[in-house]
Design a protein around this motif. Structure first.
Motif, short mmCIF file in Angstrom:
data_model
loop_
_atom_site.label_atom_id
_atom_site.label_comp_id
_atom_site.label_asym_id
_atom_site.label_seq_id
_atom_site.Cartn_x
_atom_site.Cartn_y
_atom_site.Cartn_z
N MET A 67 0.84 -1.19 0.00
CA MET A 67 0.00 0.00 0.00
C MET A 67 0.87 1.25 0.00
SD MET A 67 -1.42 0.12 3.94
CE MET A 67 -2.34 1.60 3.58
N THR A 68 0.29 2.37 -0.35
CA THR A 68 1.02 3.64 -0.40
C THR A 68 0.32 4.64 0.53
OG1 THR A 68 1.74 3.29 -2.67
CG2 THR A 68 1.77 5.55 -1.85
N TRP A 69 1.13 5.34 1.32
CA TRP A 69 0.63 6.38 2.21
C TRP A 69 0.93 7.76 1.61
CZ3 TRP A 69 -2.25 5.71 6.54
CH2 TRP A 69 -2.32 4.41 7.06
N HIS A 95 -0.51 7.24 -7.74
CA HIS A 95 0.35 6.59 -6.75
C HIS A 95 -0.34 5.45 -6.02
CE1 HIS A 95 3.66 9.52 -7.08
NE2 HIS A 95 2.70 10.41 -7.33
N GLU A 96 -1.56 5.13 -6.43
CA GLU A 96 -2.32 4.03 -5.83
C GLU A 96 -2.36 4.17 -4.31
OE1 GLU A 96 -0.30 0.61 -7.46
OE2 GLU A 96 -1.58 0.63 -9.24
N VAL A 97 -2.78 5.33 -3.86
CA VAL A 97 -2.79 5.65 -2.43
C VAL A 97 -3.88 4.84 -1.73
CG1 VAL A 97 -3.26 7.49 -0.75
CG2 VAL A 97 -1.85 7.96 -2.78
N THR A 98 -3.51 4.23 -0.61
CA THR A 98 -4.46 3.45 0.18
C THR A 98 -4.59 3.95 1.61
OG1 THR A 98 -2.66 1.87 0.60
CG2 THR A 98 -4.22 1.33 -1.16
N GLY A 99 -3.80 4.95 1.98
CA GLY A 99 -3.89 5.55 3.31
C GLY A 99 -3.36 6.97 3.28
N ALA A 137 11.22 2.56 7.17
CA ALA A 137 10.69 1.29 7.69
C ALA A 137 10.08 0.43 6.60
CB ALA A 137 9.64 1.59 8.75
N GLY A 138 10.23 0.86 5.34
CA GLY A 138 9.78 0.05 4.23
C GLY A 138 8.39 0.37 3.71
N GLU A 139 7.77 1.42 4.23
CA GLU A 139 6.45 1.81 3.73
C GLU A 139 6.61 2.62 2.43
OE1 GLU A 139 3.60 0.91 5.07
OE2 GLU A 139 4.42 0.01 6.90
N GLN A 185 -0.88 0.21 12.83
CA GLN A 185 -2.04 -0.23 13.60
C GLN A 185 -3.29 -0.28 12.72
OE1 GLN A 185 -4.95 1.31 14.70
NE2 GLN A 185 -5.48 0.17 16.53
N LEU A 186 -3.42 0.69 11.82
CA LEU A 186 -4.57 0.71 10.92
C LEU A 186 -4.52 -0.43 9.90
CD1 LEU A 186 -5.03 4.53 10.22
CD2 LEU A 186 -6.41 3.05 11.69
N ASN A 187 -3.33 -0.95 9.65
CA ASN A 187 -3.19 -2.07 8.73
C ASN A 187 -3.45 -3.42 9.39
OD1 ASN A 187 -2.49 -0.45 6.56
ND2 ASN A 187 -0.29 -0.65 6.90
#
Length: 323
Positions: free
Chosen positions: A1-3, A65-69, A23-25, A235-237
């Motif tokens: 996912m992308t933030w 950017h296929e944002v999911t959060g 952290a790899g996000e 936490q939301l994931n």
């Protein structure tokens, strides 16, 4: 996912972007660059220049950017300015948030972290402020943050968006000198600015009902704050995570203004005595967080102390101001 991190090139936003990317996000930053700097961001984090209140731009960024959060930090945040320009603050902080949440709902994005503030509490007469302490903000800035929380929770319930509201206490320090706060709005850079101009530091009020008569505050290192955002995002994931969470972000330790000014003198080598001036309206004698919920719900606790904050902020100040 992308933030997507709104305000991602700002002082706090760039720290959050670096922590999450490190952290790899997958992260993309959106910033109008009115107070942010592109150079703060690592090369791995793309920057989109523009406003978080622009619906067309938001739709484009979400899709490309296929944002999911979303981590929403973009806001106006100066108390005195909010008193002078309340309608603008409501338009920017609440109206802009409404536009963003509409776009988030339209895109089907299901995770949202909101940058709130301890200013929502006002001047509570308690030793430790918990998330259940009644909110009674005393300035338009705090009001817009509380209204923002209401709006985030309402949109979350209406559209199935899982949300976390993070109530920051007093942020200081820098993870690296180039990421330091360049504004002179918070107490640490305000003291640095006075010393740099060969003026004595100022203390506003020394007759409060506290051990040394000056206000007591809870200071949090910006690197710890960034890690709190990473913890909230993860936490939301998590499966079965609560869909609506409000959390204080502080150390749970009180430090008086006089103690802070003394430490700044020790770090900078300029130990001149501060000048005591009249109290400022709306300053609470004590504002210290309970950090218990952050530990329980996010598995997060602060790692850095006050000396770390002042020393790192001073290195950044010297880099940006040539001392």
């Amino acid at each position: 996912m992308t933030w997507l991190i709104t305000g991602g090139a700002g002082y706090i936003g760039a720290h959050v972007a670096r922590a999450m990317a490190g952290a790899g996000e997958r992260v993309v930053a959106l910033d109008d660059l009115s107070a942010g700097f592109a150079a703060r961001l690592p090369e791995s984090v793309p920057l989109v220049a523009g406003s978080a209140g622009d619906p067309a731009l938001l739709r484009q960024v979400f899709a490309e950017h296929e944002v999911t959060g979303v981590v929403h930090l973009a806001a106006r945040k100066q108390v005195a300015e909010s008193v002078a320009r309340p309608t603008w603050y409501y338009a920017e902080n609440v109206g802009g948030l409404a536009t963003l949440l509409d776009a988030v709902a339209e895109a089907g994005i299901g995770r949202f972290v909101f940058s709130s503030s301890a200013a929502v509490y006002g001047t509570p007469d308690v030793d430790l402020i918990t998330e259940d302490t009644p909110c009674a903000p005393v300035n338009p800035y705090g009001e817009t943050k509380l209204a923002g929380e209401w709006l985030v929770r309402a949109a979350g319930r209406a559209h199935g968006i899982a949300t976390v509201c993070l109530r920051y206490f007093n942020v200081a320090g820098a993870a690296a000198p180039e990421l330091a706060d360049t504004g002179v709005f918070n107490i640490v850079p305000m003291v640095f600015d006075r010393l740099t101009r060969d003026d004595a530091p100022r203390i506003f009020g020394a007759d409060y009902p506290t051990p040394d008569g000056t206000c007591v505050r809870d200071y949090i290192h910006v690197a710890d704050l960034a890690e709190a955002h990473l913890a909230a995002a993860r936490q939301l994931n998590a499966a079965g995570a609560p869909g609506d969470l409000t959390v204080n972000i502080g150390r749970g330790q009180g430090v008086s203004v006089r103690e802070l000014v003394t430490l700044i003198g020790e770090v900078t080598g300029d130990t001149r005595a501060p000048v005591v001036e009249d109290r400022r309206p709306g300053d609470a004698p004590r504002a210290v967080a309970s950090a218990a919920r952050a530990a329980k719900e996010l598995g997060w606790s602060a790692r850095y102390g006050l000396t770390d904050m002042v020393e790192s902020a001073w290195r950044g100040w010297r880099l940006h101001h040539g001392r």
